[in-house]
Scaffold this motif. Structure first.
Motif, PDB file in Angstrom:
ATOM      1  N   ARG A  17      -1.977  -5.683  -4.759  1.00  0.00           N
ATOM      2  CA  ARG A  17      -1.259  -6.594  -4.238  1.00  0.00           C
ATOM      3  C   ARG A  17      -1.320  -8.364  -4.830  1.00  0.00           C
ATOM      4  NH1 ARG A  17      -1.187  -2.968   0.292  1.00  0.00           N
ATOM      5  NH2 ARG A  17      -2.454  -4.091   1.272  1.00  0.00           N
TER       6      ARG A  17
ATOM      7  N   THR B 298      -5.008  -2.896  -2.253  1.00  0.00           N
ATOM      8  CA  THR B 298      -5.011  -4.415  -2.189  1.00  0.00           C
ATOM      9  C   THR B 298      -5.001  -5.426  -3.282  1.00  0.00           C
ATOM     10  OG1 THR B 298      -5.638  -4.073   0.260  1.00  0.00           O
ATOM     11  CG2 THR B 298      -6.267  -6.098  -0.745  1.00  0.00           C
TER      12      THR B 298
ATOM     13  N   VAL C 126     -11.070  -5.775   2.998  1.00  0.00           N
ATOM     14  CA  VAL C 126     -10.506  -4.530   3.578  1.00  0.00           C
ATOM     15  C   VAL C 126     -11.761  -3.141   4.439  1.00  0.00           C
ATOM     16  CG1 VAL C 126      -9.528  -2.260   2.699  1.00  0.00           C
ATOM     17  CG2 VAL C 126      -8.727  -5.172   1.275  1.00  0.00           C
TER      18      VAL C 126
END
Length: 289
Positions: A74, A71, A99
């Motif tokens: 990204r 994550t 997350v």
């Protein structure tokens, strides 16, 4: 007919363990391949549900490091590690909460519920469950790893309340400091502290290895705390296994009877460890019997 008889024999073998552990609490640290492989995820959920149906109280503490890293990337933020610890600034901590306490936690809860269980998602922040303090790493003078915490104390009342209502607690490992700041905590460490606070019957740590191996690469089925300390000094136990045995020590100090480091890549590893004569992986106990 032979297959049916074999199934009956399996049930008979499991019976004394079902009787022994019914009503007892078992803390499970969920991580590794068991969290990412779809087939293993399903088997894990079914194992936990079966444990609940036969009267055991499973408590799940989960990791999620790889998901956090993906994550971050990204979002254009490169993960940085110091001595194996993720450097966690405020922005990274926001991602960790999103997350770990959000996506990962809710997926585990949903997966258990989908297969017939009744799970509830929690973080260590709920009700002040986990009080944390800032981690300081030896040998890194002047290096600040940010909002990485160690467990200071555990208040198990929220977990007990969830268990009393018949639910399976699924806990994301983060805590609150005296400064009201949220801290990211190693899942192994959190699981050991929670197991000790609950005076659990067992702590099970799911890993991607067979267990603790000797210097010849053979699995060691049982170790005392003293024997583990000797293997650490000889550097037979090292690297990623160190926080796991530290978690076991914390649990044993808190009153947990037995701790187990098991291979989560094995289908139904939980049931094999709890309900069979041989079990799997390595158990760590207070003293050699």
């Amino acid at each position: 007919m032979e297959k049916l008889i074999e199934k009956a024999n399996i049930l008979v073998e499991a019976l004394p363990y079902i009787k022994k552990f019914s009503g007892k609490t078992i803390v499970i640290k969920y991580g590794g391949s068991a969290m990412t492989d779809e087939a293993l995820k399903e088997k894990f959920a079914l194992d936990v549900i079966l444990m609940k149906y036969v009267g055991i109280n499973p408590v799940i503490v989960h990791g999620g490091g790889p998901m956090i890293g993906k994550t971050m990337e990204r979002l254009g933020k490169k993960p940085v590690f110091v001595h194996g610890q993720r450097v966690t600034d405020k922005e990274t901590m926001y991602i960790v909460e999103m997350v770990l306490g959000g996506k990962v936690n809710k997926e585990i809860v949903s997966f258990i519920n989908k297969h017939g269980g009744r799970a509830v998602g929690l973080t260590g922040k709920e009700g002040g469950m986990i009080t944390a303090k800032k981690m300081k790493i030896k040998g890194t003078k002047g290096v600040d790893i940010g909002l990485v915490g160690e467990v200071k104390s555990v208040d198990a009342s929220v977990i007990l309340s969830v268990l009393d209502k018949g639910f399976i607690p699924v806990i994301a490992p983060m805590g609150i400091g005296d400064d009201s700041q949220t801290y990211n905590i190693n899942a192994d460490s959190a699981a050991g502290a929670i197991a000790g606070a609950l005076k659990a019957e067992k702590l099970l740590l799911l890993t991607d290895v067979k267990g603790i191996m000797n210097d010849k690469g053979r699995l060691i089925p049982t170790l005392s705390k003293k024997e583990v300390e000797s293997l650490i000094k000889k550097k037979v136990i090292k690297g990623g296994m160190l926080p796991k045995v530290a978690s076991c020590f914390t649990a044993l100090k808190g009153g947990v009877k037995k701790t187990h480091i098991i291979d989560g890549r094995v289908p139904h590893a939980l049931l094999l460890e709890i309900f069979t004569d041989k079990g799997v992986g390595t158990e760590i106990v207070r003293a050699a019997s």
